[in-house]
Design an enzyme around this catalytic site. Structure first.
Site, mmCIF file in Angstrom:
data_model
loop_
_atom_site.group_PDB
_atom_site.id
_atom_site.type_symbol
_atom_site.label_atom_id
_atom_site.label_comp_id
_atom_site.label_asym_id
_atom_site.label_seq_id
_atom_site.Cartn_x
_atom_site.Cartn_y
_atom_site.Cartn_z
ATOM 1 N N ARG A 1 0.835 -1.217 0.000
ATOM 2 C CA ARG A 1 0.000 0.000 0.000
ATOM 3 C C ARG A 1 0.862 1.257 0.000
ATOM 4 N NH1 ARG A 1 -1.160 -0.080 6.508
ATOM 5 N NH2 ARG A 1 0.630 -1.414 6.840
ATOM 6 N N LEU B 1 9.348 0.380 -0.078
ATOM 7 C CA LEU B 1 9.416 -0.968 0.473
ATOM 8 C C LEU B 1 9.859 -0.888 1.945
ATOM 9 C CD1 LEU B 1 11.137 -2.843 -2.513
ATOM 10 C CD2 LEU B 1 8.723 -2.305 -2.156
ATOM 11 N N CYS C 1 8.142 -2.268 9.854
ATOM 12 C CA CYS C 1 9.422 -2.387 10.566
ATOM 13 C C CYS C 1 10.410 -1.315 10.123
ATOM 14 C CB CYS C 1 10.005 -3.782 10.337
ATOM 15 S SG CYS C 1 11.646 -3.974 11.018
ATOM 16 N N GLY D 1 2.561 -1.919 28.905
ATOM 17 C CA GLY D 1 3.958 -2.096 29.341
ATOM 18 C C GLY D 1 4.653 -3.201 28.571
ATOM 19 N N GLY D 2 4.363 -3.299 27.273
ATOM 20 C CA GLY D 2 5.068 -4.256 26.415
ATOM 21 C C GLY D 2 6.321 -3.607 25.839
ATOM 22 N N VAL E 1 -6.873 1.983 31.676
ATOM 23 C CA VAL E 1 -7.479 3.280 31.367
ATOM 24 C C VAL E 1 -8.947 3.004 31.065
ATOM 25 C CG1 VAL E 1 -7.559 5.119 29.644
ATOM 26 C CG2 VAL E 1 -5.356 4.262 30.457
ATOM 27 N N ALA F 1 0.005 1.564 23.238
ATOM 28 C CA ALA F 1 0.865 0.456 22.779
ATOM 29 C C ALA F 1 0.363 -0.826 23.428
ATOM 30 C CB ALA F 1 2.321 0.734 23.145
ATOM 31 N N GLY G 1 -0.584 -3.671 21.916
ATOM 32 C CA GLY G 1 -0.452 -4.870 21.089
ATOM 33 C C GLY G 1 -0.786 -4.589 19.633
ATOM 34 N N HIS H 1 38.769 -11.575 25.243
ATOM 35 C CA HIS H 1 38.781 -10.881 26.523
ATOM 36 C C HIS H 1 39.351 -9.486 26.321
ATOM 37 C CE1 HIS H 1 39.103 -10.295 30.843
ATOM 38 N NE2 HIS H 1 40.336 -9.836 30.660
#
Ligand code: NAD
Length: 479
Positions: free
Chosen positions: A43, A47, A51, A189-190, A245, A277, A279, A452
């Site tokens: 849409r 591209l 994400c 809280g995710g 909420v 936020a 989900g 190390h």
């Protein structure tokens, strides 16, 4: 066949891919590399999907900035003090956009180099071999395909009672970075909520978090999250667990929010910005899959087999739409499997582990089975922990709060899971991913010479702890 399909198709291809996120473009590119005439539909004009454009990548650009700001502030304790940062929000947003542009330009070039045709518009099936691509101005392009790969992703869930107001945003809105609010509420809280809360708090917002359930980042083991919470105790004003909420009113002075639950404030609280936020939900119900005979669950998922085939043999589904976890790296691997099968090869998705990373500060990463899940499933396992308080590099970094934990199958002694909390955990987890895939045991990992002084040594040392041979800790019980 619908009326549209009485028209000749505008394009005929071997493989059509619906959705150009990491899963979709990877599927399209792999199919093209295997010789398939491939069309990639999205849409958006660029591209990369959610994400790359409004998710993983821009958030990491901002999290990197926040990390540097916090690290610079922390240096005061080491005798190096900087003035408070001056934040030019427009410039920061432009930098974030330039990061995204660099990647989307790269993808466009790679699509072209592979002769993958990209079509902009919303793809809906009209029958098992035709996709109608509808552009924003309602022009329809008909694609006749031999095989289809559905990679249409997911979208942010909303809370129906929230008013429509520019001060109430989802992660896409938060990433636009329009303003730095004085006060901000993060609902959920995710991982998304806490990553964005990290960015905005570093930039100066005072933040409350409200979470319906009894914990933050609930996919991760509690011991990992506890370290994160301790370090971040002063970052947030109120973290209201087991609270919801129940209403929000948009007023001139802010969003007036009312809460209910164990930690709910009595009165409404006013916020300059509210991030929702809570989900994401898969887009399975937005592609008219029924016209192709593809079964979609009520929630919008599409069931697939190990070859990523839906109930219709020549149609595949990958990524968020094909089930949890909704992670880009899972989608990419599923995309490759689907493309290989669509191109006539025999390929299976049989991953032993899919890593998860919360890119907050400190990062939390885990792979394979979690300790919580192992206990729930009654798996006989043994665990070994290496505390970063004994890591020279972590101490040198001034960040030794973390730890590395490995879980081994009690019988086979092979590694089945691992978790890390600390700086760069997201990068460090890859060794554990490989070890699980390779069926490594503690001796394989512990006897592998790690450089190390590095944080990666903590993985080898946790394996040594399991064997009772770690000399960077007090004497351990032999196993
Ligand atoms: P999530 O499901 O991980 O977390 C949402 C949280 O909101 C849950 O803890 C839930 O209990 C809570 N919640 C739901 N309704 C609520 C309400 N009314 N009031 C208060 N709390 C409420 O979802 P997310 O953080 O939005 O992420 C969505 C998806 O995106 C996930 O699948 C995640 O794995 C993926 N993601 C991954 C990364 C990463 O890998 N770094 C980053 C971002 C997103």
């Amino acid at each position: 066949m619908s009326a549209e399909n009485t028209r000749e198709p505008d394009h005929i291809c071997d493989v059509v891919v619906i959705g150009a996120g990491p899963g979709g473009y990877s599927a399209a590119f792999r199919a093209a590399d295997l010789g398939a005439r491939t069309i990639l539909v999205d849409r958006w004009p660029v591209l990369g999907g959610v994400c790359l454009n409004v998710g993983c990548i821009p958030s990491k650009a901002l999290l990197h900035t926040a990390f540097i700001i916090d690290a610079a502030r922390g240096l005061a304790e080491h005798g190096v003090a900087f003035a408070n940062p001056e934040i030019d929000l427009k410039k920061l947003a432009a930098h974030k956009d330039s990061v995204v542009k660099k990647l989307t330009n790269g993808l466009a070039a790679m699509a072209k180099a592979r002769k993958v045709i990209t079509l902009q518009g919303t793809g809906t099936f009209s029958d098992p071999h035709h996709l109608i691509v509808t552009s924003e101005d309602n022009r329809e392009t008909i694609v006749r395909f031999d095989k289809a790969i559905i990679a249409a992703g997911s979208e942010a869930m909303t809370l129906p009672f929230l008013p429509s107001d520019p001060r109430i945003v989802d992660s896409t809105g938060a990433l636009e970075l329009r303003q730095i609010p004085k006060t901000m509420l993060v609902i959920g809280g995710g991982i998304i909520g806490l990553e964005m809360a990290t960015v905005y708090s570093t930039l100066g917002a005072r933040i409350d978090i409200v979470e319906a359930l009894d914990g933050l980042m609930l996919g991760a083991d509690r011991d990992l999250v506890a370290v994160w919470q301790k370090i971040n105790a002063r970052r947030f004003d109120h973290v209201m667990m087991q609270t919801k909420v129940v209403s929000a009113n948009a007023e001139p002075d802010g969003i007036h929010v009312r809460f209910e639950g164990s930690n709910a404030p009595e009165k409404a609280v006013v916020y300059d910005l509210v991030l929702v936020a809570v989900g994401r939900k898969p887009n399975g119900n937005a592609i008219a899959a029924q016209n192709a005979g593809v079964t979609v669950t009520e929630r919008g998922f599409i069931a697939v087999d190990k070859q990523m085939r839906t109930n219709v043999n020549h149609i595949f589904a990958i990524g968020d739409i094909a089930g949890e976890p909704m992670l880009a790296h899972k989608a990419v691997h599923e995309g490759h499997v689907a493309a290989e099968n669509a191109a006539g090869k025999m390929s299976f998705f049989d991953a032993r582990q899919i890593p998860s990373v919360a890119y907050a500060d400190p990062e939390i990463a885990w792979a394979g089975v979690t300790e919580t899940e192992a206990q729930r499933q009654g798996i006989a396992f043994r665990k070994a922990v290496f505390p970063w308080a004994a890591s020279g590099r972590a101490i040198a970094n001034g960040r030794d709060e973390g730890f590395t934990k490995l879980l081994f199958d009690a019988e086979t002694q092979r590694i089945i899971g691992g978790g890390i909390v600390g700086i760069d955990a997201g990068n460090l987890i890859s060794e554990i991913c490989l070890a699980i895939e390779m069926g490594a045991d503690a001796i394989d990992i512990g006897k592998t010479i790690h450089p190390h002084p590095t944080l990666s040594e903590s993985v080898g040392m946790a394996a040594e702890v399991f064997e009772g041979v770690c000399t960077d800790l007090p004497p351990q019980k032999r196993r």
